[in-house]
Design an enzyme around this catalytic site. Structure first.
Site, mmCIF file in Angstrom:
data_model
loop_
_atom_site.group_PDB
_atom_site.id
_atom_site.type_symbol
_atom_site.label_atom_id
_atom_site.label_comp_id
_atom_site.label_asym_id
_atom_site.label_seq_id
_atom_site.Cartn_x
_atom_site.Cartn_y
_atom_site.Cartn_z
ATOM 1 N N GLY A 68 45.807 37.986 33.618
ATOM 2 C CA GLY A 68 46.053 39.351 33.154
ATOM 3 C C GLY A 68 45.106 40.312 33.857
ATOM 4 N N THR A 69 43.870 39.884 34.010
ATOM 5 C CA THR A 69 42.867 40.711 34.685
ATOM 6 C C THR A 69 43.316 41.069 36.100
ATOM 7 O OG1 THR A 69 41.098 39.650 33.419
ATOM 8 C CG2 THR A 69 40.456 40.725 35.485
ATOM 9 N N ASN A 141 43.205 44.327 21.793
ATOM 10 C CA ASN A 141 42.812 42.935 21.614
ATOM 11 C C ASN A 141 41.846 42.733 20.454
ATOM 12 O OD1 ASN A 141 41.530 44.419 23.913
ATOM 13 N ND2 ASN A 141 39.958 42.869 23.626
ATOM 14 N N GLN A 169 48.260 41.340 25.108
ATOM 15 C CA GLN A 169 48.260 40.852 23.718
ATOM 16 C C GLN A 169 49.654 40.845 23.106
ATOM 17 O OE1 GLN A 169 45.832 39.515 21.826
ATOM 18 N NE2 GLN A 169 44.258 39.697 23.382
ATOM 19 N N HIS A 191 48.259 32.511 29.123
ATOM 20 C CA HIS A 191 47.486 31.734 28.141
ATOM 21 C C HIS A 191 47.436 32.391 26.769
ATOM 22 C CE1 HIS A 191 43.453 33.832 27.943
ATOM 23 N NE2 HIS A 191 43.870 34.355 29.075
ATOM 24 N N THR A 227 49.341 31.315 48.342
ATOM 25 C CA THR A 227 50.328 30.268 48.055
ATOM 26 C C THR A 227 50.587 30.203 46.552
ATOM 27 O OG1 THR A 227 49.573 29.055 49.987
ATOM 28 C CG2 THR A 227 50.831 27.799 48.355
ATOM 29 N N CYS A 314 31.236 40.061 25.394
ATOM 30 C CA CYS A 314 30.079 39.203 25.239
ATOM 31 C C CYS A 314 29.428 39.078 26.608
ATOM 32 C CB CYS A 314 30.573 37.853 24.758
ATOM 33 S SG CYS A 314 29.333 36.606 24.639
HETATM 34 N N1 PLP Z 1 43.940 42.743 28.694
HETATM 35 C C1 PLP Z 1 43.844 42.438 27.384
HETATM 36 C C2 PLP Z 1 44.285 43.437 26.363
HETATM 37 C C3 PLP Z 1 43.330 41.199 26.987
HETATM 38 O O1 PLP Z 1 43.225 40.902 25.697
HETATM 39 C C4 PLP Z 1 42.903 40.274 27.989
HETATM 40 C C5 PLP Z 1 42.307 38.974 27.622
HETATM 41 O O2 PLP Z 1 41.570 38.866 26.658
HETATM 42 C C6 PLP Z 1 43.052 40.646 29.336
HETATM 43 C C7 PLP Z 1 43.565 41.867 29.648
HETATM 44 C C8 PLP Z 1 42.670 39.709 30.439
HETATM 45 O O3 PLP Z 1 43.585 38.640 30.557
HETATM 46 P P1 PLP Z 1 43.149 37.308 31.332
HETATM 47 O O4 PLP Z 1 42.303 36.520 30.379
HETATM 48 O O5 PLP Z 1 44.431 36.591 31.638
HETATM 49 O O6 PLP Z 1 42.433 37.707 32.555
#
Ligand code: PLP
Length: 371
Positions: A68-69, A141, A169, A191, A227, A314
């Protein structure tokens, strides 16, 4: 046996996802121009089609990422690079994947939409001026607060501003229709809905598309070269299909469990502040116990077999007071005593009753330990 109540951080992989991972782990490079390459490509493209259909997107709009990041980074940096403007509108409660990305955009002029006490974006007029992009999370989150993303997308679109939605989320928990939403890009993370860790999905319209910020072999429309993780894509599709099929039933089941938890805590512990306000995900309960420190709560709960988090960032094992609670106007003393309990597919009534059994004593001890 421990009781896991940190599903917003990550949730156990679904059996169907584990099986898809194992089945396809041996596939080779989907870029190969021979039989084994074609076989890997077929699985990758079928996974892409399945995910597109489940999220209301075209297959070509589905870009596999590593998290997600990464999706947030590629979309925000890429839309910013594609625009001559330097103004970026977001919210004060974004995940660090969005906040940090915006703060590192060269020359950025960042503005934040106002928030109400319940943690919802309350006013959209900043979107009426054109910007390089606007970005909002779909649900927070920490609190689970659901944001008015359709209104945000429409208002920004009226000013010609591309919109990125961090739906990490939400995907797998609430219905998502990318085309109906009207966003330019949308990030998800496998995940969080029972897929593998380390696989993300970025939905990206053909136009305006984020400019490339990663360079390499041109895979995934050149937006996310490298890849492809074929087995990860197949496991993500399997997890999302299962999550979507059981979404309605799970939403009702989890909402009932969450209410039992909320009411049970309010009945058993004095001086509790509840930060989760509707509309919110059915999975989240974010609270404060003023006079206690979140880290003590977490450690005492852990010792009692309950796994939870404070919900805030954290750093090297030490929690800072949450920027989300601060933006909601929560006092520092309350924010320091924050606890996030998040439910998921494996949560049962026994988990909820176990938390209710240990929490009063845990809060008492954490309060006695002081701030
Ligand atoms: N954005 C939100 C709102 C999240 O809750 C999270 C993960 O906690 C992320 C982005 C990041 O996702 P990832 O853990 O797949 O990098």
């Amino acid at each position: 046996m421990s009781h896991y109540l940190d599903h917003a951080a990550t949730t156990p992989m679904r059996r169907c996802a584990v099986e898809a991972l194992a089945t396809h782990a041996g596939l080779l490079n989907p870029g190969g121009q021979y039989a084994s390459g074609r076989e890997a490509r077929r699985v990758l493209e079928e996974s892409r089609e399945q995910i597109a259909e489940l999220l209301g997107a075209d297959p070509i709009e589905v870009i596999f990422t590593a998290s997600g990041t990464e999706g947030d980074n590629i979309a925000i940096q890429g839309l910013y690079a594609a625009s001559p403007l330097r103004r970026v509108v977001s919210t004060p409660i974004e995940h660090s994947a969005v906040r940090e990305t915006i703060s590192h955009l060269p020359g950025v002029e960042s503005e934040l939409l106002p928030l109400d006490e319940g943690g919802h974006v309350s006013e959209l007029s900043l979107l009426d001026e054109p910007a390089a992009l606007a970005t909002s999370m779909w649900a927070n989150n920490e609190t689970g607060a659901i944001q008015p993303v359709a209104e945000i997308a429409a208002r920004a679109a009226a000013a010609g501003t591309p919109v990125h939605i961090d739906a990490v989320q939400v995907v797998g928990k609430l219905p998502v229709d990318f085309h109906a939403l009207g966003a330019t890009t949308l990030a998800a993370s496998a995940h969080k809905f029972g897929g593998p860790r380390g696989v993300g999905v970025l939905l990206a319209r053909r136009s305006p598309a984020p400019s490339a910020v990663l360079f390499g072999g041109g895979q995934e429309r050149g937006i996310r070269p490298g890849t492809s993780n074929v087995a990860g894509a197949a496991a993500t599709a399997a997890a999302l299909a299962e999550a979507s099929a059981e979404m309605e039933a799970e939403e009702a089941r989890l909402r009932a469990l969450r209410e039992r938890l909320r009411e049970g805590i309010l009945a058993r512990v004095s001086d509790v502040e509840v930060h989760t306000a509707e509309p919110a995900l059915p999975t989240h309960l974010h609270l404060s116990f003023p006079g206690a420190v979140g880290d003590s709560l977490i450690m005492l709960l852990d010792a009692a077999g309950v796994e939870a988090s404070t919900g805030s960032a954290c750093s090297q094992g030490v929690n800072r007071a949450s920027h989300v609670l601060e933006a909601m106007g929560v006092s520092l003393e309350s924010a320091r005593g924050a606890l996030r309990l998040t439910l998921g597919r494996t949560t049962t009534q026994a988990d909820i009753d176990a938390v209710l059994g240990v929490l009063p004593r845990v809060v008492e001890r954490a309060r006695a330990a002081g701030v």
